[in-house]
Design an enzyme around this catalytic site. Structure first.
Site, PDB file in Angstrom:
ATOM      1  N   GLY A  15       0.807  -1.222   0.000  1.00 52.40           N
ATOM      2  CA  GLY A  15       0.000   0.000   0.000  1.00 52.40           C
ATOM      3  C   GLY A  15       0.836   1.267   0.000  1.00 52.40           C
ATOM      4  O   GLY A  15       2.054   1.236  -0.215  1.00 52.40           O
ATOM      5  N   TYR A 137     -14.769   3.041  11.479  1.00 52.32           N
ATOM      6  CA  TYR A 137     -13.310   2.873  11.327  1.00 52.32           C
ATOM      7  C   TYR A 137     -12.604   3.280  12.621  1.00 52.32           C
ATOM      8  O   TYR A 137     -11.710   2.581  13.111  1.00 52.32           O
ATOM      9  CB  TYR A 137     -12.852   3.754  10.177  1.00 52.32           C
ATOM     10  CG  TYR A 137     -11.367   3.907   9.954  1.00 52.32           C
ATOM     11  CD1 TYR A 137     -10.682   5.008  10.470  1.00 52.32           C
ATOM     12  CD2 TYR A 137     -10.650   2.987   9.190  1.00 52.32           C
ATOM     13  CE1 TYR A 137      -9.313   5.178  10.244  1.00 52.32           C
ATOM     14  CE2 TYR A 137      -9.291   3.162   8.950  1.00 52.32           C
ATOM     15  CZ  TYR A 137      -8.629   4.264   9.482  1.00 52.32           C
ATOM     16  OH  TYR A 137      -7.278   4.445   9.255  1.00 52.32           O
ATOM     17  N   LYS A 141     -10.233   0.984  15.123  1.00 51.39           N
ATOM     18  CA  LYS A 141      -8.845   1.358  15.403  1.00 51.39           C
ATOM     19  C   LYS A 141      -8.628   1.533  16.912  1.00 51.39           C
ATOM     20  O   LYS A 141      -7.596   1.144  17.458  1.00 51.39           O
ATOM     21  CB  LYS A 141      -8.485   2.658  14.679  1.00 51.39           C
ATOM     22  CG  LYS A 141      -8.266   2.488  13.170  1.00 51.39           C
ATOM     23  CD  LYS A 141      -6.986   1.725  12.860  1.00 51.39           C
ATOM     24  CE  LYS A 141      -6.675   1.743  11.370  1.00 51.39           C
ATOM     25  NZ  LYS A 141      -5.431   1.043  11.021  1.00 51.39           N
ATOM     26  N   THR A 165      -0.977  11.185  10.983  1.00 52.26           N
ATOM     27  CA  THR A 165      -1.982  12.102  10.459  1.00 52.26           C
ATOM     28  C   THR A 165      -2.261  11.688   9.011  1.00 52.26           C
ATOM     29  O   THR A 165      -1.836  10.623   8.577  1.00 52.26           O
ATOM     30  CB  THR A 165      -1.467  13.552  10.531  1.00 52.26           C
ATOM     31  OG1 THR A 165      -2.535  14.443  10.188  1.00 52.26           O
ATOM     32  CG2 THR A 165      -0.294  13.807   9.596  1.00 52.26           C
ATOM     33  N   ASP A 271     -17.988  18.197   4.343  1.00 53.23           N
ATOM     34  CA  ASP A 271     -16.640  18.639   4.700  1.00 53.23           C
ATOM     35  C   ASP A 271     -15.960  17.663   5.648  1.00 53.23           C
ATOM     36  O   ASP A 271     -14.783  17.753   5.907  1.00 53.23           O
ATOM     37  CB  ASP A 271     -16.707  20.010   5.389  1.00 53.23           C
ATOM     38  CG  ASP A 271     -16.733  21.169   4.378  1.00 53.23           C
ATOM     39  OD1 ASP A 271     -17.092  22.284   4.799  1.00 53.23           O
ATOM     40  OD2 ASP A 271     -16.380  20.953   3.210  1.00 53.23           O
TER      41      ASP A 271
END
Ligand code: NAP
Ligand code: GFB
Length: 315
Positions: A15, A137, A141, A165, A271
């Site tokens: 990836g 998600y 995590k 990030t 957004d």
């Protein structure tokens, strides 16, 4: 920690992040094993076990996940939750069974609480619910971090988490629908220019993000493997001052295509989080200084890679 010639299994090795670690791997004399779902479907316990039995890794950098941008997270919550929980459960549990000396797992700054003070630091992970756009998600995590901590406490395993990030760079997923903002807009600007159509940026362009170039992150993963001996999670990010609005990123992408004059914003699209400003003080206290690749330069490199690999890249 003596790692020379040890075997380092990198899940998610094909990836965005895995490819960046692979690029710098020749500068390290360890035995890297980069794997993808073709080597083992990590949602399957037996396939995961067979992979570990075959390689018997000393160290594991666990990147494999079902990953995507804002809109994939909003539209595919079941996959985000189930696939990531299955992968993470198997990798952590089997890392223990094979006595892996150090396991580094990967969280994300988008999984922090939505209602929070800024900047966000490592201690704030469970202080409130994540943003609704990617809660499935995010909870998967967060359970990865809980799982690692449980093995630390019950078995003194060296299982830790890093918290990157937003990441971008070569070998990203340039999908228009599922990709993160930089690769998705890169692909969209390419098509807009090709068809002489407006370059449509989704949302208002006002949200703020910190972006780390994949090859910088790869260096920080190797630093973490060799030098970080803490038990607590570690944010791997550029600094607060490097936070930029989406509009800036879209403009830099348009400049890379020489197509700024046709940019427009479609506020009918979400957004997502307005911001998730992360504090990289803990990291910088360890490494003292690091020259992160500048966002303008990073976008130029990502766009060039996309153009050079248009036929073969994920899109
Ligand atoms: P990516 O480019 O989508 O790569 C995902 C990798 O995981 C691929 O190698 C993929 O292999 C593998 N994988 C997916 N499902 C699998 C399965 N069932 N079995 C085995 N392997 C599987 O992801 P990335 O952007 O490099 O992300 C790496 C890590 O960073 C992830 O844990 C992600 O959550 C985290 N992260 C990413 C970002 C970001 O902005 N990209 C930000 C913060 C954190 P196949 O191609 O064979 O499926
Ligand atoms: O990278 P991104 O999709 O994810 O960025 P997040 C979303 C921001 O970019 C939003 C704007 O403000 C969008 O309105 N944007 C503009 C676009 N045009 C586009 C476009 O064409 N595609 C996309 N995707 N965005 C993710 C989390 O949040 O952060 C994931 O949902 C992941 O779980 C990732 O962890 C790192 O930064 O909003």
């Amino acid at each position: 920690m003596e790692i020379k010639d040890s075997k380092i299994l990198v899940t998610g090795g094909t990836g965005l992040v895995g490819s960046a670690i692979k690029k710098i791997s020749p500068t390290y004399d360890y035995n890297f094993i980069f794997v993808s779902s073709k080597d083992a479907d990590l949602t399957k316990y037996n396939e995961t076990y067979s992979l570990f039995k075959k390689h018997e890794p000393d160290f594991v950098i666990h990147l494999a996940a079902c990953v995507g941008g804002l809109f994939k997270n909003m539209n595919q919550k079941v996959d985000m939750f189930e696939i990531n929980n299955l992968i993470n459960f198997n990798v952590v549990k089997i890392s223990h069974e094979f006595k892996v000396k150090k396991l580094i797992c990967c969280l994300s700054t988008c999984i922090f609480p939505d209602k929070t003070t800024y900047p966000i630091d490592e201690t704030m992970l469970h202080n409130g619910p994540p943003h609704s756009s990617n809660d499935a998600y995010a909870y998967a995590k967060r359970m990865l971090e809980v799982h690692c901590k449980a093995y630390q406490e019950q078995y003194n395993d060296n299982f830790i988490c890093v918290i990157p990030t937003n990441i971008y760079g070569p070998h990203d997923n340039y999908s228009l629908d599922d990709g993160h903002v930089i690769p998705a807009l890169t692909h969209r600007c390419y098509l807009a220019k090709q068809n002489n159509k407006p370059f449509r940026v989704l949302g208002s362009g006002t949200p703020l993000r910190q972006f780390i170039y994949s090859e910088d992150l790869a260096q920080l993963f190797m630093w973490t493997l060799e030098n970080y001996n803490g038990k607590e999670s570690l944010i791997l990010s550029v600094g607060e001052k490097n936070e930029v609005p989406i509009k800036k990123v879209a403009t830099e992408i348009a400049k890379s295509f020489n197509y700024e004059h046709m940019m427009e914003f479609d506020s009918s699209f979400s957004d997502g989080q307005y911001k998730k400003t992360a504090d990289n003080t803990k990291l910088m206290n360890f490494i003292k200084e690091y020259n992160f690749i500048d966002i303008n330069e990073g976008i130029k490199r990502s766009v060039e890679w996309f153009k050079d690999n248009f036929d073969s890249c994920r899109k």
